[in-house]
Scaffold this motif. Structure first.
Motif, PDB file in Angstrom:
ATOM      1  N   PRO A 280       0.800  -1.223   0.000  1.00 36.21           N
ATOM      2  CA  PRO A 280       0.000   0.000   0.000  1.00 36.21           C
ATOM      3  C   PRO A 280       0.837   1.280   0.000  1.00 36.21           C
ATOM      4  O   PRO A 280       0.285   2.380  -0.060  1.00 36.21           O
ATOM      5  CB  PRO A 280      -0.791  -0.118   1.300  1.00 36.21           C
ATOM      6  CG  PRO A 280       0.141  -0.855   2.220  1.00 36.21           C
ATOM      7  CD  PRO A 280       0.882  -1.836   1.344  1.00 36.21           C
ATOM      8  N   ASP A 281       2.159   1.165   0.083  1.00 37.62           N
ATOM      9  CA  ASP A 281       3.027   2.330   0.219  1.00 37.62           C
ATOM     10  C   ASP A 281       3.053   3.112  -1.094  1.00 37.62           C
ATOM     11  O   ASP A 281       3.524   2.605  -2.115  1.00 37.62           O
ATOM     12  CB  ASP A 281       4.434   1.881   0.592  1.00 37.62           C
ATOM     13  CG  ASP A 281       5.322   3.035   1.036  1.00 37.62           C
ATOM     14  OD1 ASP A 281       5.076   4.180   0.597  1.00 37.62           O
ATOM     15  OD2 ASP A 281       6.261   2.793   1.815  1.00 37.62           O
ATOM     16  N   PRO A 282       2.562   4.353  -1.118  1.00 39.45           N
ATOM     17  CA  PRO A 282       2.550   5.132  -2.372  1.00 39.45           C
ATOM     18  C   PRO A 282       3.944   5.459  -2.875  1.00 39.45           C
ATOM     19  O   PRO A 282       4.128   5.753  -4.056  1.00 39.45           O
ATOM     20  CB  PRO A 282       1.776   6.395  -1.995  1.00 39.45           C
ATOM     21  CG  PRO A 282       1.947   6.525  -0.509  1.00 39.45           C
ATOM     22  CD  PRO A 282       1.991   5.124   0.012  1.00 39.45           C
ATOM     23  N   ARG A 283       4.956   5.388  -1.998  1.00 36.98           N
ATOM     24  CA  ARG A 283       6.316   5.666  -2.439  1.00 36.98           C
ATOM     25  C   ARG A 283       6.819   4.597  -3.392  1.00 36.98           C
ATOM     26  O   ARG A 283       7.629   4.876  -4.278  1.00 36.98           O
ATOM     27  CB  ARG A 283       7.240   5.777  -1.222  1.00 36.98           C
ATOM     28  CG  ARG A 283       6.858   6.884  -0.246  1.00 36.98           C
ATOM     29  CD  ARG A 283       7.689   6.806   1.018  1.00 36.98           C
ATOM     30  NE  ARG A 283       7.537   5.500   1.667  1.00 36.98           N
ATOM     31  CZ  ARG A 283       8.200   5.128   2.761  1.00 36.98           C
ATOM     32  NH1 ARG A 283       9.050   5.967   3.320  1.00 36.98           N
ATOM     33  NH2 ARG A 283       8.015   3.935   3.289  1.00 36.98           N
ATOM     34  N   VAL A 284       6.339   3.368  -3.221  1.00 36.87           N
ATOM     35  CA  VAL A 284       6.749   2.282  -4.118  1.00 36.87           C
ATOM     36  C   VAL A 284       6.269   2.560  -5.535  1.00 36.87           C
ATOM     37  O   VAL A 284       7.041   2.480  -6.504  1.00 36.87           O
ATOM     38  CB  VAL A 284       6.214   0.930  -3.608  1.00 36.87           C
ATOM     39  CG1 VAL A 284       6.466  -0.175  -4.633  1.00 36.87           C
ATOM     40  CG2 VAL A 284       6.848   0.573  -2.268  1.00 36.87           C
ATOM     41  N   ALA A 285       4.984   2.905  -5.657  1.00 36.88           N
ATOM     42  CA  ALA A 285       4.453   3.233  -6.982  1.00 36.88           C
ATOM     43  C   ALA A 285       5.173   4.437  -7.575  1.00 36.88           C
ATOM     44  O   ALA A 285       5.460   4.484  -8.775  1.00 36.88           O
ATOM     45  CB  ALA A 285       2.950   3.501  -6.884  1.00 36.88           C
ATOM     46  N   GLY A 286       5.495   5.426  -6.724  1.00 35.15           N
ATOM     47  CA  GLY A 286       6.216   6.600  -7.205  1.00 35.15           C
ATOM     48  C   GLY A 286       7.605   6.257  -7.698  1.00 35.15           C
ATOM     49  O   GLY A 286       8.060   6.773  -8.727  1.00 35.15           O
ATOM     50  N   PHE A 287       8.298   5.375  -6.983  1.00 30.37           N
ATOM     51  CA  PHE A 287       9.645   4.979  -7.403  1.00 30.37           C
ATOM     52  C   PHE A 287       9.590   4.231  -8.733  1.00 30.37           C
ATOM     53  O   PHE A 287      10.432   4.449  -9.613  1.00 30.37           O
ATOM     54  CB  PHE A 287      10.294   4.109  -6.337  1.00 30.37           C
ATOM     55  CG  PHE A 287      11.757   3.867  -6.571  1.00 30.37           C
ATOM     56  CD1 PHE A 287      12.705   4.711  -6.017  1.00 30.37           C
ATOM     57  CD2 PHE A 287      12.191   2.805  -7.351  1.00 30.37           C
ATOM     58  CE1 PHE A 287      14.064   4.499  -6.237  1.00 30.37           C
ATOM     59  CE2 PHE A 287      13.541   2.587  -7.574  1.00 30.37           C
ATOM     60  CZ  PHE A 287      14.477   3.436  -7.011  1.00 30.37           C
ATOM     61  N   LEU A 288       8.601   3.358  -8.891  1.00 27.24           N
ATOM     62  CA  LEU A 288       8.484   2.600 -10.137  1.00 27.24           C
ATOM     63  C   LEU A 288       8.180   3.515 -11.313  1.00 27.24           C
ATOM     64  O   LEU A 288       8.688   3.296 -12.426  1.00 27.24           O
ATOM     65  CB  LEU A 288       7.400   1.528  -9.992  1.00 27.24           C
ATOM     66  CG  LEU A 288       7.700   0.414  -8.983  1.00 27.24           C
ATOM     67  CD1 LEU A 288       6.493  -0.494  -8.817  1.00 27.24           C
ATOM     68  CD2 LEU A 288       8.916  -0.397  -9.411  1.00 27.24           C
ATOM     69  N   ARG A 289       7.373   4.551 -11.089  1.00 26.13           N
ATOM     70  CA  ARG A 289       7.093   5.513 -12.174  1.00 26.13           C
ATOM     71  C   ARG A 289       8.361   6.252 -12.575  1.00 26.13           C
ATOM     72  O   ARG A 289       8.644   6.423 -13.771  1.00 26.13           O
ATOM     73  CB  ARG A 289       6.019   6.512 -11.722  1.00 26.13           C
ATOM     74  CG  ARG A 289       4.606   5.959 -11.723  1.00 26.13           C
ATOM     75  CD  ARG A 289       3.584   7.077 -11.610  1.00 26.13           C
ATOM     76  NE  ARG A 289       3.741   7.834 -10.373  1.00 26.13           N
ATOM     77  CZ  ARG A 289       3.129   7.525  -9.232  1.00 26.13           C
ATOM     78  NH1 ARG A 289       2.338   6.468  -9.175  1.00 26.13           N
ATOM     79  NH2 ARG A 289       3.294   8.269  -8.152  1.00 26.13           N
ATOM     80  N   VAL A 290       9.128   6.698 -11.589  1.00 27.49           N
ATOM     81  CA  VAL A 290      10.378   7.395 -11.893  1.00 27.49           C
ATOM     82  C   VAL A 290      11.334   6.462 -12.627  1.00 27.49           C
ATOM     83  O   VAL A 290      11.999   6.863 -13.595  1.00 27.49           O
ATOM     84  CB  VAL A 290      11.022   7.931 -10.595  1.00 27.49           C
ATOM     85  CG1 VAL A 290      12.449   8.416 -10.862  1.00 27.49           C
ATOM     86  CG2 VAL A 290      10.182   9.054 -10.006  1.00 27.49           C
ATOM     87  N   ALA A 291      11.418   5.206 -12.186  1.00 24.90           N
ATOM     88  CA  ALA A 291      12.305   4.245 -12.845  1.00 24.90           C
ATOM     89  C   ALA A 291      11.929   4.067 -14.311  1.00 24.90           C
ATOM     90  O   ALA A 291      12.797   4.045 -15.189  1.00 24.90           O
ATOM     91  CB  ALA A 291      12.250   2.907 -12.116  1.00 24.90           C
ATOM     92  N   ALA A 292      10.635   3.952 -14.576  1.00 28.45           N
ATOM     93  CA  ALA A 292      10.182   3.776 -15.960  1.00 28.45           C
ATOM     94  C   ALA A 292      10.555   4.998 -16.796  1.00 28.45           C
ATOM     95  O   ALA A 292      10.965   4.873 -17.966  1.00 28.45           O
ATOM     96  CB  ALA A 292       8.682   3.528 -15.998  1.00 28.45           C
TER      97      ALA A 292
END
Length: 298
Positions: A280-292
């Motif tokens: 549920p951590d929104p930082r994980v989704a944010g990191f994956l977006r930046v990585a992409a």
């Protein structure tokens, strides 16, 4: 002992209560049946009673199990929703690497851009110890993201984006007979001994070192697998084994006594970021977006 109950144990119980089948619950959770059984036993020990009746033919809830599901099911969903909606983007985001070369050349740029966009959040990178299952660290929440080699098949884990894609090479001692070849095939490798690395997930290890050649010849493995990649490099340098790998192996574990030859009949290997699907951590989704974003222009 209710204070020591973990969310992971409740999640396992609720999956069992829904499926009433250990195999289906394990598949749904992306765990082994033994891990599901272990989590249930731990939970039953903490709540002080049996939650499920288990026979060779069927699984059913005990009266205590029925009451426990009624009490915790809604609360668990509310907690998961609250965590999912949490706006917190600060603190520390832990990212694990199973081997340095799986992180690839762009990880530092990804981290730098993420931290610039999230100045209250620091990314902490740590290496997962060999000899332990790196997916356990991810599933337990010790790390929220994992850089690891593919292929990786687990229903509870999301794979991507891809960090690296490398051709295959064979690491051999400079004095080894195969060192004189311009290139080699897996059929050539089958004439010599290879090794696995203890603790690497089986699907990944089989991609590195297949069980057999396309013609069906088994690869000869030494009896005791080393744990650390540098131990593999030492065996290669001394001519004890040859090692199907990727060019970046040399950047981190190579030695002057080792040379590399193209391995022409194995496909390239990829590594990727992996996360829990239910994190549920929104930082994980944010990191994956930046990585992409970073990887799309690299």
């Amino acid at each position: 002992m209710w204070e020591s109950v973990e969310l992971r144990e409740i999640r396992v119980f609720l999956a069992l209560a829904e499926e009433l089948h250990f195999g289906r619950a394990a598949e749904k959770l992306g765990l082994t049946q033994s891990r599901v059984s272990q989590s249930l036993r731990q939970l039953e020990g903490k709540v002080g009673g049996q939650l499920l009746h288990r026979t060779s033919r069927r699984v059913s809830l005990t009266p205590l199990g029925e009451r426990f599901r009624e009490r915790v099911g809604g609360a668990y969903r509310q907690l998961a929703e609250a965590l999912q909606a949490s706006p917190d983007t600060g603190g520390t985001l832990r990212l694990g690497t199973f081997e340095p070369c799986s992180a690839g050349p762009h990880l530092n740029a990804i981290i730098a851009r993420f931290e610039a966009a999230h100045p209250d959040c620091e990314v902490q990178v740590s290496e997962i110890s060999h000899g332990t299952d790196p997916l356990d660290a991810l599933r337990r929440g010790e790390v929220r993201l994992l850089a690891i080699r593919l292929p990786l098949v687990a229903a509870d884990l999301a794979v991507g984006p891809v960090l690296t894609r490398e051709p295959r090479v064979l690491a051999v001692a400079r004095t080894h007979p195969l060192a004189a070849r311009a290139s080699v095939t897996l059929e050539d490798v089958a004439d010599y001994r290879v090794t696995e690395c203890f603790g690497v997930p089986r699907s990944i290890m089989r991609a590195f070192v297949p069980a057999a050649t396309a013609g069906g010849r088994p690869l000869q493995r030494i009896p005791n697998s080393p744990v650390k990649p540098y131990e593999v490099a030492s065996l290669v340098a001394r001519g004890k084994v040859v090692h199907p790998t990727v060019p970046s192996f040399d950047d981190f574990f190579g030695q002057p006594e080792i040379t590399y030859r193209p391995l022409t009949d194995l496909p390239p290997l990829e590594s990727a970021l992996v996360s829990r699907r239910d994190d549920p951590d929104p930082r994980v989704a944010g990191f994956l977006r930046v990585a992409a974003e970073v990887l799309s222009v690299s």
